[in-house]
Design a protein around this motif. Sequence first.
Motif, PDB file in Angstrom:
ATOM      1  N   ASP A  18       0.246  -1.211   0.638  1.00 33.11           N
ATOM      2  CA  ASP A  18       0.304   0.461   0.155  1.00 33.11           C
ATOM      3  C   ASP A  18       0.986   1.133   0.163  1.00 33.11           C
ATOM      4  O   ASP A  18       0.117   2.282  -0.330  1.00 33.11           O
ATOM      5  N   TYR A 154      -5.373  -3.094  10.262  1.00 32.00           N
ATOM      6  CA  TYR A 154      -5.502  -1.316   9.534  1.00 32.00           C
ATOM      7  C   TYR A 154      -5.707  -1.951   8.025  1.00 32.00           C
ATOM      8  O   TYR A 154      -6.697  -1.475   6.851  1.00 32.00           O
ATOM      9  N   HIS A 156      -8.163  -4.485   7.405  1.00 30.29           N
ATOM     10  CA  HIS A 156      -9.918  -4.517   7.916  1.00 30.29           C
ATOM     11  C   HIS A 156     -10.733  -3.066   6.691  1.00 30.29           C
ATOM     12  O   HIS A 156     -11.031  -2.923   6.186  1.00 30.29           O
ATOM     13  N   SER A 157      -9.561  -1.760   7.977  1.00 31.27           N
ATOM     14  CA  SER A 157      -9.745  -0.454   7.238  1.00 31.27           C
ATOM     15  C   SER A 157      -9.925  -1.292   5.820  1.00 31.27           C
ATOM     16  O   SER A 157     -11.045   0.092   5.507  1.00 31.27           O
ATOM     17  N   SER A 158      -8.576  -0.699   4.725  1.00 31.58           N
ATOM     18  CA  SER A 158      -8.589  -0.581   4.024  1.00 31.58           C
ATOM     19  C   SER A 158      -9.703  -0.928   2.959  1.00 31.58           C
ATOM     20  O   SER A 158      -9.751  -1.578   1.938  1.00 31.58           O
ATOM     21  N   GLN A 159      -9.943  -2.857   3.740  1.00 36.78           N
ATOM     22  CA  GLN A 159     -11.169  -3.524   2.885  1.00 36.78           C
ATOM     23  C   GLN A 159     -12.361  -3.474   3.100  1.00 36.78           C
ATOM     24  O   GLN A 159     -13.130  -3.609   2.660  1.00 36.78           O
ATOM     25  N   ASN A 160     -13.081  -2.491   3.969  1.00 36.83           N
ATOM     26  CA  ASN A 160     -13.655  -1.972   4.593  1.00 36.83           C
ATOM     27  C   ASN A 160     -14.681  -3.307   4.757  1.00 36.83           C
ATOM     28  O   ASN A 160     -15.467  -3.235   4.580  1.00 36.83           O
ATOM     29  N   THR A 161     -14.157  -4.005   5.785  1.00 39.35           N
ATOM     30  CA  THR A 161     -14.496  -5.200   6.586  1.00 39.35           C
ATOM     31  C   THR A 161     -14.240  -4.644   7.572  1.00 39.35           C
ATOM     32  O   THR A 161     -13.326  -6.086   8.787  1.00 39.35           O
ATOM     33  N   GLN A 162     -14.625  -3.745   9.054  1.00 40.11           N
ATOM     34  CA  GLN A 162     -13.764  -3.589  10.221  1.00 40.11           C
ATOM     35  C   GLN A 162     -14.819  -4.094  10.948  1.00 40.11           C
ATOM     36  O   GLN A 162     -14.696  -4.944  12.097  1.00 40.11           O
ATOM     37  N   THR A 163     -16.203  -4.565  10.475  1.00 37.36           N
ATOM     38  CA  THR A 163     -17.053  -5.461  11.182  1.00 37.36           C
ATOM     39  C   THR A 163     -16.466  -7.112  11.692  1.00 37.36           C
ATOM     40  O   THR A 163     -16.115  -7.103  12.793  1.00 37.36           O
ATOM     41  N   ILE A 185     -10.522   1.937  14.419  1.00 39.09           N
ATOM     42  CA  ILE A 185     -10.899   1.673  13.293  1.00 39.09           C
ATOM     43  C   ILE A 185     -11.546   2.226  12.526  1.00 39.09           C
ATOM     44  O   ILE A 185     -12.547   2.643  11.512  1.00 39.09           O
ATOM     45  N   ASN A 186     -12.245   3.571  13.365  1.00 41.85           N
ATOM     46  CA  ASN A 186     -13.589   4.447  13.059  1.00 41.85           C
ATOM     47  C   ASN A 186     -12.731   5.651  12.274  1.00 41.85           C
ATOM     48  O   ASN A 186     -11.499   5.959  12.611  1.00 41.85           O
TER      49      ASN A 186
END
Length: 186
Positions: A18, A154, A156-163, A185-186
């Motif tokens: 990244d 990081y 999961h945040s970059s993949q929009n999978t925070q859940t 993560i927010n």
Amino acid sequence: MNNTLLNIEEIRIILDRDFIPLESFVTGLRLKKQVEMETNVEQIERRLKVKLPVDFVNLILNYDFGDFSILGVHFGSNTNYIDKLISYHEHLSNEEIKNFSNQFITIAMGDYFTFIMDVNCGSIYVYGSETSFNKKIKVAETFTKLIQTLGTAYFHSSQNTQTEFLDIVIKKFDEECINFWKEIIN
């Protein structure tokens, strides 16, 4: 992606992917292998009058935390990490935090949090603008777990999978730190 924390090498690879393309504009976002062995562990142990946990020592000998930030957590910025640790400690000593120097060292700073390590057991805590030192929150069992959790957050945040990240945290961490990781993560 399975339901576990990434390991250090996986994190390093993701951050390289990244951020290598951006290095001409911004640095400090990659977890780089230690190139020079400038890290004098005995120096910091003498200076701070502590014995550092093996887990912590192994990571700082192998990776350059003197120029590393992730998700608003700053370990160092173009500095020698040992010098940064000493600087953090001197700053806290000026604030006269009782018993801090015998048991805790500051290892990183965030926008709203100070990250400290209990040198007796290696656990990582945060305290800050909304959490006093006396109400510090344990966020990781070891320095390695802190880096793995930040790296996984990081990813999961970059993949929009925070859940998915929060599912991991809920299964692996004490309830008292869940809100901290949600904020990260927010």
